[in-house]
Scaffold this motif. Sequence first.
Motif, PDB file in Angstrom:
ATOM      1  N   ARG A  25       0.787   5.573  -2.315  1.00 36.15           N
ATOM      2  CA  ARG A  25      -0.589   5.196  -1.977  1.00 36.15           C
ATOM      3  C   ARG A  25      -0.874   5.472  -0.501  1.00 36.15           C
ATOM      4  O   ARG A  25      -1.984   5.875  -0.148  1.00 36.15           O
ATOM      5  N   ILE A  26       0.121   5.253   0.345  1.00 37.33           N
ATOM      6  CA  ILE A  26      -0.030   5.534   1.773  1.00 37.33           C
ATOM      7  C   ILE A  26      -0.137   7.041   2.003  1.00 37.33           C
ATOM      8  O   ILE A  26      -0.922   7.506   2.830  1.00 37.33           O
ATOM      9  N   GLY A  27       0.675   7.799   1.282  1.00 30.84           N
ATOM     10  CA  GLY A  27       0.574   9.247   1.386  1.00 30.84           C
ATOM     11  C   GLY A  27       1.780   9.922   1.983  1.00 30.84           C
ATOM     12  O   GLY A  27       1.840  11.153   2.038  1.00 30.84           O
ATOM     13  N   PHE A  28       2.748   9.136   2.463  1.00 36.98           N
ATOM     14  CA  PHE A  28       3.990   9.724   2.940  1.00 36.98           C
ATOM     15  C   PHE A  28       5.106   8.696   2.865  1.00 36.98           C
ATOM     16  O   PHE A  28       4.858   7.493   2.798  1.00 36.98           O
ATOM     17  N   PRO A  29       6.363   9.131   2.879  1.00 39.49           N
ATOM     18  CA  PRO A  29       7.480   8.200   2.791  1.00 39.49           C
ATOM     19  C   PRO A  29       7.554   7.301   4.030  1.00 39.49           C
ATOM     20  O   PRO A  29       7.295   7.737   5.153  1.00 39.49           O
ATOM     21  N   LEU A  30       7.923   6.075   3.811  1.00 42.36           N
ATOM     22  CA  LEU A  30       8.050   5.117   4.901  1.00 42.36           C
ATOM     23  C   LEU A  30       9.384   5.307   5.615  1.00 42.36           C
ATOM     24  O   LEU A  30      10.439   5.322   4.989  1.00 42.36           O
ATOM     25  N   THR A  31       9.325   5.485   6.931  1.00 41.53           N
ATOM     26  CA  THR A  31      10.528   5.590   7.756  1.00 41.53           C
ATOM     27  C   THR A  31      10.385   4.672   8.962  1.00 41.53           C
ATOM     28  O   THR A  31       9.285   4.256   9.311  1.00 41.53           O
ATOM     29  N   ALA A  32      11.500   4.394   9.607  1.00 35.14           N
ATOM     30  CA  ALA A  32      11.483   3.518  10.780  1.00 35.14           C
ATOM     31  C   ALA A  32      10.629   4.111  11.893  1.00 35.14           C
ATOM     32  O   ALA A  32       9.889   3.401  12.581  1.00 35.14           O
TER      33      ALA A  32
END
Length: 299
Positions: free
Chosen positions: A78-85
Amino acid sequence: MVKIAWHPLYAHPLPEGHRFPMIKYELIPGQLLHEGLISAANLFEPGLLEEEVVLYAHQKAYWEQLKSLSLPAREQRRIGFPLTAQLLEREIRIAKGTVDGSGYALQYGIAFNVAGGTHHAGSNWGEGFCLLNDQAIAANYLLNNGLAKHILIIDLDVHQGNGTAEIFENEPRVFTFSMHGDKNFPFRKEKSDLDIALGDGTGDAEFLSKLKESLPLLLAHRPDFVFYLSGVDVLASDKLGKLALSKEGCRERDRMVLQFCKDHHLPVQVSMGGGYSPAIKDIVDAHCSTFKIGLDIFE
């Protein structure tokens, strides 16, 4: 002195396969410096936003999932990209830049964030490349610290500020105004205090006329601070916008809003929002024009 939030991490590239015009975040301050409109003293690098301030606008369970990088895959899509630190740190610094910028606006009349305008992030979700809602966080920071009593959020990005509307749905001290493309993302709209939905192909005359009619109405809220989201995805050249403003029309839009703030003695924090024209020069020129107009009106 007008202060402008910028950090090298703003231009951090997204993972391969997730293209986004991030280079504008390097080019905008570079262009302003090159033209002699600002000096290095105008720029400040925001630090990390305190957790308690994040929670002014976002629910703790959502924040914990972000912090632990455990946000479910469907929510990351939903955000549009993978979550990273590193991407989370980028978003935290953007929000901190807007919080600090609101303080500078109280001092100098206006302040800018080269990034920001992350208005699709709601109290417990991220969406549309937005993890944390920078202007919602900053608005609640001002309210919670007694620095403002009535806040006006003017969102003229081509996309509705759905996250902002949801966060302030039951907050009478914040008035949310969004003028946006009716048939554009997000396809499920929230209810702002004032929404003006525009048809595809809306050009300068209609857009500016509706804005001129709306601005005086916003004074009924008795604002003492303004957040302005000045997305340039309203341009006819924008590949995602569906509206048809010229560069001149976009400049007049900014002039109208910022002169409105100046005339009514309203400090204003400006976040840049979206811009997706195929030519990066068109994006940078339009954003830099917002800075130029603000500097001319407030200095």
